[in-house]
Design a protein around this motif. Sequence first.
Motif, PDB file in Angstrom:
ATOM      1  N   TYR A  10       0.802  -1.247  -0.037  1.00 55.48           N
ATOM      2  CA  TYR A  10       0.040   0.228   0.003  1.00 55.48           C
ATOM      3  C   TYR A  10       0.939   1.194  -0.093  1.00 55.48           C
ATOM      4  O   TYR A  10       0.747   1.993  -0.795  1.00 55.48           O
ATOM      5  CB  TYR A  10      -1.005  -0.179   1.203  1.00 55.48           C
ATOM      6  CG  TYR A  10      -1.870   1.089   1.300  1.00 55.48           C
ATOM      7  CD1 TYR A  10      -3.177   1.123   0.371  1.00 55.48           C
ATOM      8  CD2 TYR A  10      -1.505   2.500   1.882  1.00 55.48           C
ATOM      9  CE1 TYR A  10      -3.966   2.252   0.530  1.00 55.48           C
ATOM     10  CE2 TYR A  10      -2.193   3.564   1.713  1.00 55.48           C
ATOM     11  CZ  TYR A  10      -3.466   3.548   1.216  1.00 55.48           C
ATOM     12  OH  TYR A  10      -4.214   4.334   1.338  1.00 55.48           O
ATOM     13  N   PHE A  11       1.854   1.272   0.872  1.00 58.45           N
ATOM     14  CA  PHE A  11       2.844   2.526   0.936  1.00 58.45           C
ATOM     15  C   PHE A  11       3.687   2.786  -0.333  1.00 58.45           C
ATOM     16  O   PHE A  11       4.060   3.753  -0.611  1.00 58.45           O
ATOM     17  CB  PHE A  11       3.500   2.489   2.152  1.00 58.45           C
ATOM     18  CG  PHE A  11       3.928   3.983   2.521  1.00 58.45           C
ATOM     19  CD1 PHE A  11       3.212   4.711   3.203  1.00 58.45           C
ATOM     20  CD2 PHE A  11       5.310   4.378   2.421  1.00 58.45           C
ATOM     21  CE1 PHE A  11       3.445   5.971   3.482  1.00 58.45           C
ATOM     22  CE2 PHE A  11       5.610   5.617   2.820  1.00 58.45           C
ATOM     23  CZ  PHE A  11       4.853   6.296   3.451  1.00 58.45           C
ATOM     24  N   THR A  12       3.890   1.650  -0.875  1.00 61.73           N
ATOM     25  CA  THR A  12       4.748   1.645  -2.377  1.00 61.73           C
ATOM     26  C   THR A  12       3.659   2.461  -3.271  1.00 61.73           C
ATOM     27  O   THR A  12       4.442   3.527  -3.924  1.00 61.73           O
ATOM     28  CB  THR A  12       5.004   0.404  -2.833  1.00 61.73           C
ATOM     29  OG1 THR A  12       5.799  -0.201  -1.815  1.00 61.73           O
ATOM     30  CG2 THR A  12       5.652   0.642  -4.118  1.00 61.73           C
ATOM     31  N   GLY A  13       2.471   2.405  -3.280  1.00 63.55           N
ATOM     32  CA  GLY A  13       1.390   2.995  -3.995  1.00 63.55           C
ATOM     33  C   GLY A  13       1.648   4.589  -3.717  1.00 63.55           C
ATOM     34  O   GLY A  13       1.521   5.534  -4.545  1.00 63.55           O
ATOM     35  N   VAL A  14       1.520   4.773  -2.401  1.00 59.33           N
ATOM     36  CA  VAL A  14       1.362   6.108  -1.726  1.00 59.33           C
ATOM     37  C   VAL A  14       2.805   7.000  -2.159  1.00 59.33           C
ATOM     38  O   VAL A  14       2.764   8.178  -2.706  1.00 59.33           O
ATOM     39  CB  VAL A  14       1.256   6.118  -0.177  1.00 59.33           C
ATOM     40  CG1 VAL A  14       1.452   7.602   0.466  1.00 59.33           C
ATOM     41  CG2 VAL A  14      -0.211   5.662   0.103  1.00 59.33           C
ATOM     42  N   PHE A  15       3.797   6.044  -1.862  1.00 58.88           N
ATOM     43  CA  PHE A  15       5.180   6.652  -2.321  1.00 58.88           C
ATOM     44  C   PHE A  15       5.425   7.259  -3.714  1.00 58.88           C
ATOM     45  O   PHE A  15       5.425   8.573  -3.973  1.00 58.88           O
ATOM     46  CB  PHE A  15       6.272   5.594  -2.055  1.00 58.88           C
ATOM     47  CG  PHE A  15       7.584   6.366  -2.135  1.00 58.88           C
ATOM     48  CD1 PHE A  15       8.302   7.030  -1.454  1.00 58.88           C
ATOM     49  CD2 PHE A  15       8.296   5.946  -3.460  1.00 58.88           C
ATOM     50  CE1 PHE A  15       9.561   7.421  -1.580  1.00 58.88           C
ATOM     51  CE2 PHE A  15       9.567   6.315  -3.796  1.00 58.88           C
ATOM     52  CZ  PHE A  15      10.077   7.259  -2.656  1.00 58.88           C
ATOM     53  N   ILE A  16       4.774   6.271  -4.590  1.00 65.29           N
ATOM     54  CA  ILE A  16       4.943   6.757  -5.934  1.00 65.29           C
ATOM     55  C   ILE A  16       3.950   7.777  -6.404  1.00 65.29           C
ATOM     56  O   ILE A  16       4.271   8.785  -6.973  1.00 65.29           O
ATOM     57  CB  ILE A  16       4.398   5.334  -7.149  1.00 65.29           C
ATOM     58  CG1 ILE A  16       5.642   4.275  -6.772  1.00 65.29           C
ATOM     59  CG2 ILE A  16       4.264   5.580  -8.359  1.00 65.29           C
ATOM     60  CD1 ILE A  16       5.419   3.016  -7.348  1.00 65.29           C
ATOM     61  N   TYR A  17       2.660   7.812  -6.127  1.00 63.80           N
ATOM     62  CA  TYR A  17       1.846   8.901  -5.897  1.00 63.80           C
ATOM     63  C   TYR A  17       2.422  10.041  -5.553  1.00 63.80           C
ATOM     64  O   TYR A  17       2.166  11.075  -6.377  1.00 63.80           O
ATOM     65  CB  TYR A  17       0.451   8.429  -5.406  1.00 63.80           C
ATOM     66  CG  TYR A  17      -0.603   9.549  -5.539  1.00 63.80           C
ATOM     67  CD1 TYR A  17      -1.422   9.778  -6.769  1.00 63.80           C
ATOM     68  CD2 TYR A  17      -0.666  10.451  -4.435  1.00 63.80           C
ATOM     69  CE1 TYR A  17      -2.132  10.865  -6.617  1.00 63.80           C
ATOM     70  CE2 TYR A  17      -1.736  11.606  -4.723  1.00 63.80           C
ATOM     71  CZ  TYR A  17      -2.495  11.613  -5.704  1.00 63.80           C
ATOM     72  OH  TYR A  17      -3.253  12.918  -5.690  1.00 63.80           O
ATOM     73  N   LEU A  18       2.703  10.287  -4.391  1.00 64.20           N
ATOM     74  CA  LEU A  18       3.220  11.549  -3.748  1.00 64.20           C
ATOM     75  C   LEU A  18       4.252  12.154  -4.515  1.00 64.20           C
ATOM     76  O   LEU A  18       4.734  13.125  -4.391  1.00 64.20           O
ATOM     77  CB  LEU A  18       3.376  11.423  -2.410  1.00 64.20           C
ATOM     78  CG  LEU A  18       2.122  11.267  -1.548  1.00 64.20           C
ATOM     79  CD1 LEU A  18       2.224  11.219  -0.114  1.00 64.20           C
ATOM     80  CD2 LEU A  18       1.171  12.617  -1.859  1.00 64.20           C
ATOM     81  N   MET A  19       5.422  11.099  -4.769  1.00 66.77           N
ATOM     82  CA  MET A  19       6.619  11.551  -5.770  1.00 66.77           C
ATOM     83  C   MET A  19       6.282  12.199  -6.862  1.00 66.77           C
ATOM     84  O   MET A  19       6.756  13.396  -7.186  1.00 66.77           O
ATOM     85  CB  MET A  19       7.608  10.388  -5.988  1.00 66.77           C
ATOM     86  CG  MET A  19       8.207   9.837  -4.772  1.00 66.77           C
ATOM     87  SD  MET A  19       9.368  10.937  -3.958  1.00 66.77           S
ATOM     88  CE  MET A  19      10.682  11.105  -5.208  1.00 66.77           C
TER      89      MET A  19
END
Length: 167
Positions: A63-72
Amino acid sequence: MNMTHYMALLADNQPWNLLLFMAIPVILAETVAITELFILFSRPQGGWLRRINRWASITGGIYFTGVFIYLMKTAVIPLTASGGWLGAADVIAVGCYLAGIIPLGGMALLDLGLIGKAWDEERKLKLHAIFVAIFLVIAHIAMIFGMLDPTLLMSDTANAGMSGMHH
């Protein structure tokens, strides 16, 4: 009061951003942390506690990998390219929040058997616990700096340009 981009993100689009960027990752990480304590003390070889810990660890990492990519893509790169950072507190808050990808991703990779597959159970348990500790520390640093007025850590020159800015 001026807000860091971290706080502005959580305050915008209520309650969805708070749920997506704070509640879900923190609930998963706290589930791992709490079950980890019981696992460290009782050392069960299997059972429901281990399954919950593993599920929360893998789910949290993915889940946090998705958050990380999105926010980057939507925040970090545009803010950096436009010079839109609001000083040190802003960078520390967002940077520490996104650094959560290291321990959360590490726990997921460990539980998926993509790293440490040949290690004994004790070594895996130790690394998992270290990842939990790292996440707790950096998440709290992100929260503390995220709640600061970003102008507090800016030079007087940069601060002068911020005096009329509100989020």
